[in-house]
Write a protein that holds these residues in place. Structure first.
Motif, short mmCIF file in Angstrom:
data_model
loop_
_atom_site.label_atom_id
_atom_site.label_comp_id
_atom_site.label_asym_id
_atom_site.label_seq_id
_atom_site.Cartn_x
_atom_site.Cartn_y
_atom_site.Cartn_z
N PRO A 1 -6.21 6.69 76.59
CA PRO A 1 -6.90 7.60 77.49
C PRO A 1 -6.36 7.56 78.92
CG PRO A 1 -8.36 5.83 76.74
CD PRO A 1 -7.09 5.72 75.98
N GLU B 1 -6.48 13.45 79.37
CA GLU B 1 -7.93 13.26 79.50
C GLU B 1 -8.28 12.70 80.87
OE1 GLU B 1 -6.40 12.54 76.73
OE2 GLU B 1 -7.53 13.41 75.07
N PHE C 1 -11.74 12.93 82.81
CA PHE C 1 -12.69 11.82 82.73
C PHE C 1 -12.14 10.64 83.52
CE2 PHE C 1 -13.01 14.23 78.76
CZ PHE C 1 -14.33 14.60 78.82
N ASP D 1 -14.60 4.47 83.12
CA ASP D 1 -15.79 4.47 82.25
C ASP D 1 -15.91 5.71 81.39
OD1 ASP D 1 -16.32 6.26 84.19
OD2 ASP D 1 -18.20 5.37 84.88
N GLY D 2 -14.96 6.62 81.47
CA GLY D 2 -14.99 7.77 80.58
C GLY D 2 -16.01 8.83 80.95
N HIS D 3 -16.51 8.80 82.17
CA HIS D 3 -17.42 9.86 82.57
C HIS D 3 -16.67 10.97 83.28
CE1 HIS D 3 -21.30 8.26 81.36
NE2 HIS D 3 -20.66 7.10 81.43
N TRP D 4 -17.32 12.10 83.42
CA TRP D 4 -16.64 13.24 84.02
C TRP D 4 -16.17 12.88 85.41
CZ3 TRP D 4 -15.53 17.49 81.23
CH2 TRP D 4 -16.28 17.74 80.07
N PRO E 1 -18.80 20.23 83.53
CA PRO E 1 -19.06 21.64 83.27
C PRO E 1 -20.19 22.18 84.13
CG PRO E 1 -18.86 20.41 81.22
CD PRO E 1 -18.87 19.40 82.32
N GLN E 2 -19.95 23.32 84.70
CA GLN E 2 -20.97 24.00 85.49
C GLN E 2 -21.69 24.99 84.58
OE1 GLN E 2 -21.57 23.00 88.66
NE2 GLN E 2 -20.04 21.48 88.01
N PRO E 3 -22.92 25.32 84.96
CA PRO E 3 -23.62 26.30 84.10
C PRO E 3 -22.89 27.62 84.12
CG PRO E 3 -24.84 25.87 86.13
CD PRO E 3 -23.74 24.87 86.08
N HIS F 1 -9.59 18.57 71.11
CA HIS F 1 -10.39 18.21 72.28
C HIS F 1 -9.70 18.64 73.57
CE1 HIS F 1 -12.49 14.76 74.64
NE2 HIS F 1 -13.19 15.86 74.68
N LYS G 1 -9.69 22.39 74.04
CA LYS G 1 -11.00 22.88 74.49
C LYS G 1 -11.25 22.53 75.94
CE LYS G 1 -13.76 25.13 71.70
NZ LYS G 1 -14.55 24.43 70.69
N LEU G 2 -10.87 21.33 76.34
CA LEU G 2 -11.11 20.94 77.73
C LEU G 2 -10.36 21.85 78.69
CD1 LEU G 2 -10.88 17.05 77.43
CD2 LEU G 2 -12.88 18.33 78.15
N ARG H 1 -11.77 25.45 78.54
CA ARG H 1 -13.07 25.53 79.20
C ARG H 1 -12.89 25.56 80.71
NH1 ARG H 1 -16.88 23.87 81.74
NH2 ARG H 1 -15.55 22.32 82.72
N GLU I 1 -13.76 28.60 83.28
CA GLU I 1 -14.73 28.37 84.34
C GLU I 1 -14.14 28.77 85.69
OE1 GLU I 1 -17.47 25.08 83.90
OE2 GLU I 1 -16.72 24.34 85.80
N ASN J 1 -19.61 7.39 76.16
CA ASN J 1 -19.30 7.97 77.45
C ASN J 1 -18.95 9.44 77.23
OD1 ASN J 1 -16.54 8.29 76.85
ND2 ASN J 1 -16.12 6.20 77.50
N ARG K 1 -23.97 21.06 78.60
CA ARG K 1 -23.31 22.34 78.90
C ARG K 1 -22.02 22.45 78.12
NH1 ARG K 1 -23.72 21.56 85.23
NH2 ARG K 1 -25.96 21.88 85.45
N ILE L 1 -16.91 29.40 73.41
CA ILE L 1 -15.48 29.67 73.41
C ILE L 1 -15.00 29.96 71.99
CG2 ILE L 1 -13.22 28.66 73.82
CD1 ILE L 1 -14.45 27.14 76.14
#
Lengths: 269, 92
Positions: A158, A163, A167, A171-174, A180-182, A249, A252-253, A256, A260, B9, B45, B53
């Motif tokens: 990773p 990625e 991320f 810690d693998g968080h955004w 992602p925003q609404p 993955h 898609k990332l 997306r 956006e 995570n 989300r 998509i």
């Protein structure tokens, strides 16, 4: 008596087209196995089984007997293909590859393959269905070539992979600002230019798709457009399942994020 | 961090969201993912947008019922091809 009752209770089975016009006796399925046929021939040398036996199984003496007319399957007429199916096949291909030259080539490859295997066409499916099956196969081959053309090493760790753009490696968080925003999807249902907006959106989606790497594009198209199963895609593109999922993955990332940025950007950002 | 460790995570969760569309996840994974999605608005989300998509991509590929057909050059090439085949083999 018992037989009669059973006959009454069972709904009459639909008569296959090739048996229409024969007597009920002749319709009995008598060529399940070659063995039975031979036994029946011995018992009834001129019995109704001949109607159903393939010509090469018939005894020599009856080979010249006129066989009952089976409904003719129309022979495929390749000369009419461009006029009858050309536009349809081309539009289908164009939706998938979004490049006029490639779509034309795919249709041509389809015709070449179809002409080569014309003898194998048995009329079990319509010509149109058959040509579409070939075209779909050609499209899959096209994606396979696309995915293989530039060999890309796939870093799985990773912290090396793309990625890390999305991320935090720790810690693998955004990452800040990557979450992602609404999306304001379908809020403009009542407006008059929905069709136009949809067209613009698809334009952007297509552009975003083309920004992916060739391998990601191919995997994305096979998965979400051709809707092949994961195993099939792994086999076609020679991928291990874990690599496959990493590619899906990532595709898609990126897609997306691209959508956006280019479409769902809040107006007063 | 310690609070979230039994969950995934976000990177793992989004990967699992993709996998989930293909085949059912093992029960334990499913519960962990469910919990993550309830705590993490971003991944929630993402799950929605990922499906969106996929739907749009499928719609994009649907051929327009009426649109431009074969370009004349390609049509001529194809006609030559099938005519040559018909003439060469004698098959109609």
């Amino acid at each position: 008596m018992a037989v009669k009752i059973r006959v009454k209770m069972n709904a009459p089975a639909p008569v296959p087209a090739r048996l229409r016009g024969l007597t009920a006796k002749a319709r009995r399925p008598c060529i399940r196995t070659q063995k039975i046929v031979r036994r029946r021939w011995q018992a009834f040398p001129l019995g109704p089984c001949f109607a159903l036996a393939p010509a090469n199984l018939l005894p020599h003496s009856t080979a010249a007997m006129p066989l009952p007319l089976l409904p003719e399957t129309p022979l495929p007429a390749p000369q009419q293909w461009p006029a009858r199916f050309g536009d349809e096949l081309y539009r289908f291909a164009l939706g998938r590859v979004s490049d006029a030259d490639t779509a034309g080539e795919l249709v041509q490859e389809t015709f070449v393959s179809a002409l080569e295997s014309l003898a194998g066409f048995r009329g079990q499916a319509s010509e149109r269905t058959w040509l579409f099956v070939i075209l779909k196969r050609k499209i899959i081959d096209y994606y396979r070539r696309q995915a293989r053309s530039p060999f890309v090493a796939l870093p799985l760790a990773p912290e090396q992979g793309p990625e890390a753009e999305f991320f935090r490696p720790s810690d693998g968080h955004w990452q800040d600002g990557q979450g992602p925003q609404p999306w304001d999807v379908g809020a403009d249902e009542g407006r008059g230019d929905v069709a136009l907006e949809q067209q613009e959106f698809q334009h952007i989606l297509r552009a975003c798709q083309q920004r992916l790497t060739p391998q990601q594009q191919a995997v994305f198209a096979l998965r979400f457009v051709e809707e092949l199963s994961a195993e099939d895609i792994c086999q076609e593109l020679n991928l291990t399942p874990s690599n496959y999922w990493v590619i899906v993955h990532r595709a898609k990332l990126y897609l997306r994020r691209c959508l956006e940025k280019n479409w769902f950007q809040p107006p007063a950002a | 961090m310690s609070l979230l460790s039994p969950l995934f995570n976000c990177q793992q969760a989004t990967l699992l969201i993709e996998r989930r569309a293909d085949a059912a996840l093992p029960f334990k994974t499913k519960v962990q993912l469910w919990a993550h999605l309830h705590l993490c608005p971003y991944c929630k989300r993402y799950a929605f947008q990922s499906k969106y998509i996929a739907r749009q991509a499928l719609a994009l590929a649907a051929p327009f019922p009426t649109g431009d057909g074969l370009p004349p050059a390609v049509r001529a090439r194809l006609q030559t091809l099938v005519d040559a085949h018909g003439a060469g083999t004698g098959v109609l």
